[in-house]
Motif scaffolding. Structure first.
Motif, PDB file in Angstrom:
ATOM      1  N   GLU A 208      -4.579 -39.000  28.103  1.00  0.00           N
ATOM      2  CA  GLU A 208      -4.958 -38.624  29.472  1.00  0.00           C
ATOM      3  C   GLU A 208      -3.809 -38.946  30.435  1.00  0.00           C
ATOM      4  OE1 GLU A 208      -7.613 -36.913  30.183  1.00  0.00           O
ATOM      5  OE2 GLU A 208      -8.813 -37.210  28.379  1.00  0.00           O
TER       6      GLU A 208
ATOM      7  N   VAL B 220      -7.041 -30.964  24.300  1.00  0.00           N
ATOM      8  CA  VAL B 220      -7.777 -32.150  24.776  1.00  0.00           C
ATOM      9  C   VAL B 220      -9.259 -32.039  24.392  1.00  0.00           C
ATOM     10  CG1 VAL B 220      -8.491 -33.497  26.813  1.00  0.00           C
ATOM     11  CG2 VAL B 220      -6.153 -32.615  26.652  1.00  0.00           C
TER      12      VAL B 220
ATOM     13  N   GLN C 224     -14.473 -30.935  30.128  1.00  0.00           N
ATOM     14  CA  GLN C 224     -13.561 -30.038  29.420  1.00  0.00           C
ATOM     15  C   GLN C 224     -13.955 -28.569  29.583  1.00  0.00           C
ATOM     16  OE1 GLN C 224     -10.912 -32.411  29.201  1.00  0.00           O
ATOM     17  NE2 GLN C 224     -10.414 -30.533  28.107  1.00  0.00           N
TER      18      GLN C 224
ATOM     19  N   GLU D 217      -5.392 -27.991  27.521  1.00  0.00           N
ATOM     20  CA  GLU D 217      -6.784 -28.402  27.721  1.00  0.00           C
ATOM     21  C   GLU D 217      -7.639 -28.118  26.478  1.00  0.00           C
ATOM     22  OE1 GLU D 217      -8.010 -30.333  29.894  1.00  0.00           O
ATOM     23  OE2 GLU D 217      -6.276 -30.403  31.215  1.00  0.00           O
TER      24      GLU D 217
ATOM     25  N   GLU E  63     -12.445 -27.774  32.859  1.00  0.00           N
ATOM     26  CA  GLU E  63     -10.974 -27.783  32.791  1.00  0.00           C
ATOM     27  C   GLU E  63     -10.450 -26.495  32.159  1.00  0.00           C
ATOM     28  OE1 GLU E  63      -9.849 -30.301  34.734  1.00  0.00           O
ATOM     29  OE2 GLU E  63      -8.997 -31.678  33.261  1.00  0.00           O
TER      30      GLU E  63
ATOM     31  N   GLU F 189      -6.348 -36.471  36.071  1.00  0.00           N
ATOM     32  CA  GLU F 189      -6.099 -36.932  34.696  1.00  0.00           C
ATOM     33  C   GLU F 189      -5.944 -38.458  34.655  1.00  0.00           C
ATOM     34  OE1 GLU F 189      -6.647 -35.145  32.292  1.00  0.00           O
ATOM     35  OE2 GLU F 189      -6.394 -33.114  33.017  1.00  0.00           O
TER      36      GLU F 189
ATOM     37  N   HIS G 221      -9.290 -39.762  34.609  1.00  0.00           N
ATOM     38  CA  HIS G 221      -9.898 -39.670  33.269  1.00  0.00           C
ATOM     39  C   HIS G 221      -9.474 -40.877  32.431  1.00  0.00           C
ATOM     40  CE1 HIS G 221     -10.120 -34.963  33.534  1.00  0.00           C
ATOM     41  NE2 HIS G 221     -10.870 -35.570  34.435  1.00  0.00           N
TER      42      HIS G 221
ATOM     43  N   GLN H  69      -4.485 -32.221  40.183  1.00  0.00           N
ATOM     44  CA  GLN H  69      -4.867 -32.237  38.767  1.00  0.00           C
ATOM     45  C   GLN H  69      -4.291 -33.474  38.058  1.00  0.00           C
ATOM     46  OE1 GLN H  69      -7.070 -30.203  37.524  1.00  0.00           O
ATOM     47  NE2 GLN H  69      -6.984 -31.113  35.486  1.00  0.00           N
TER      48      GLN H  69
HETATM   49 FE1  FEO Z   1      -8.446 -35.067  30.995  1.00  0.00          FE
HETATM   50 FE2  FEO Z   1      -7.663 -32.149  31.671  1.00  0.00          FE
HETATM   51  O1  FEO Z   1      -8.543 -33.343  30.560  1.00  0.00           O
END
Ligand code: FEO
Length: 162
Positions: free
Chosen positions: A17, A97, A127, A94, A130, A50, A53, A46
Motif C-alpha cells: 500500500e 492489488v 478495490q 489496482e 478503485e 493509499e 490504506h 490518490q
Molecule cells: Fe490501496 Fe488502490 O488500493
C-alpha cells in the motif's frame, strides 16, 4: 492474536500500500511536468488514500498485539508517455492489488481468523471502487484523445477531487 503467517502477510500488504502511495505520488509529479495540474492533484489525493490504506492495516496489526515491520519501499518509475498510459497502468496495478487482497481473505479463511476476515471486507469493497475509477478515467481519456491539448476539460474535472 495474529498468527505469524498472517502478521507477515499483513506487513507485506502495508508495504504494497505504501508502494502504491509512492507510485501515485510519482505519477502526480510526472503530471506536474506536463502542466496537467488537475491530473496531478487527483493523483496526489490518490497517493494520500493509499497511505491511509497502509495505516488501516498498520492500526489493525497494532490493535491485535502484532508487530509492524516497515520494509524498504520499491522506487516507482519516473516517466510515462501519456496520461492514458498512466491510467492503464493504474488499472493494471489496482487489479494486482485486488488479487493481493483476495489472497489475504483466503488466508484469513484458511486460518479461521474472523477478525482479520472482517477487517479485510473494507478493502474488498474499496478495490471495486478503485478499479472502477481507473477504468472510468481510461475511457474518458480515450473519448477525448490521449494528447495534452485535448485533456483540458478532463484536467479541470479531475482537479476538483478533494
Ligand atoms: Fe490501496 Fe488502490 O488500493
Amino acid at each position: 492474536m495474529l498468527s505469524k503467517t498472517m502478521e507477515d502477510a499483513l506487513n507485506r500488504q502495508i508495504n504494497r500500500e505504501l508502494y502504491s502511495s509512492y507510485l501515485y505520488l510519482g505519477m502526480s509529479a510526472w503530471f506536474e511536468t506536463q502542466n496537467l495540474k488537475g491530473f496531478a492533484g487527483w493523483m496526489l489525493v490518490q497517493s494520500g488514500e493509499e497511505r491511509n490504506h497502509a495505516m488501516k492495516i498498520y492500526d489493525y496489526v497494532v490493535a491485535r498485539q502484532g508487530t509492524v515491520r516497515l520494509d524498504a519501499i520499491e522506487a516507482p518509475k519516473a516517466k510515462w508517455s501519456s496520461a492514458g498510459k498512466i491510467f492503464e497502468e493504474v488499472y493494471a496495478h489496482e487489479q494486482k492489488v485486488t488479487g493481493m487482497i483476495d489472497a489475504l481473505v483466503e488466508l484469513a479463511l484458511k486460518e479461521k481468523d474472523h477478525a482479520t476476515f472482517e477487517m479485510l471486507q473494507w478493502f474488498v469493497k474499496e478495490q471495486v471502487e478503485e478499479e472502477a475509477n481507473a477504468v472510468t478515467i481510461c475511457e474518458k481519456i480515450k473519448t477525448v484523445g490521449d494528447v495534452p491539448g485535448h485533456l483540458f476539460m478532463l484536467d479541470h474535472e479531475l482537479g476538483k477531487r478533494k
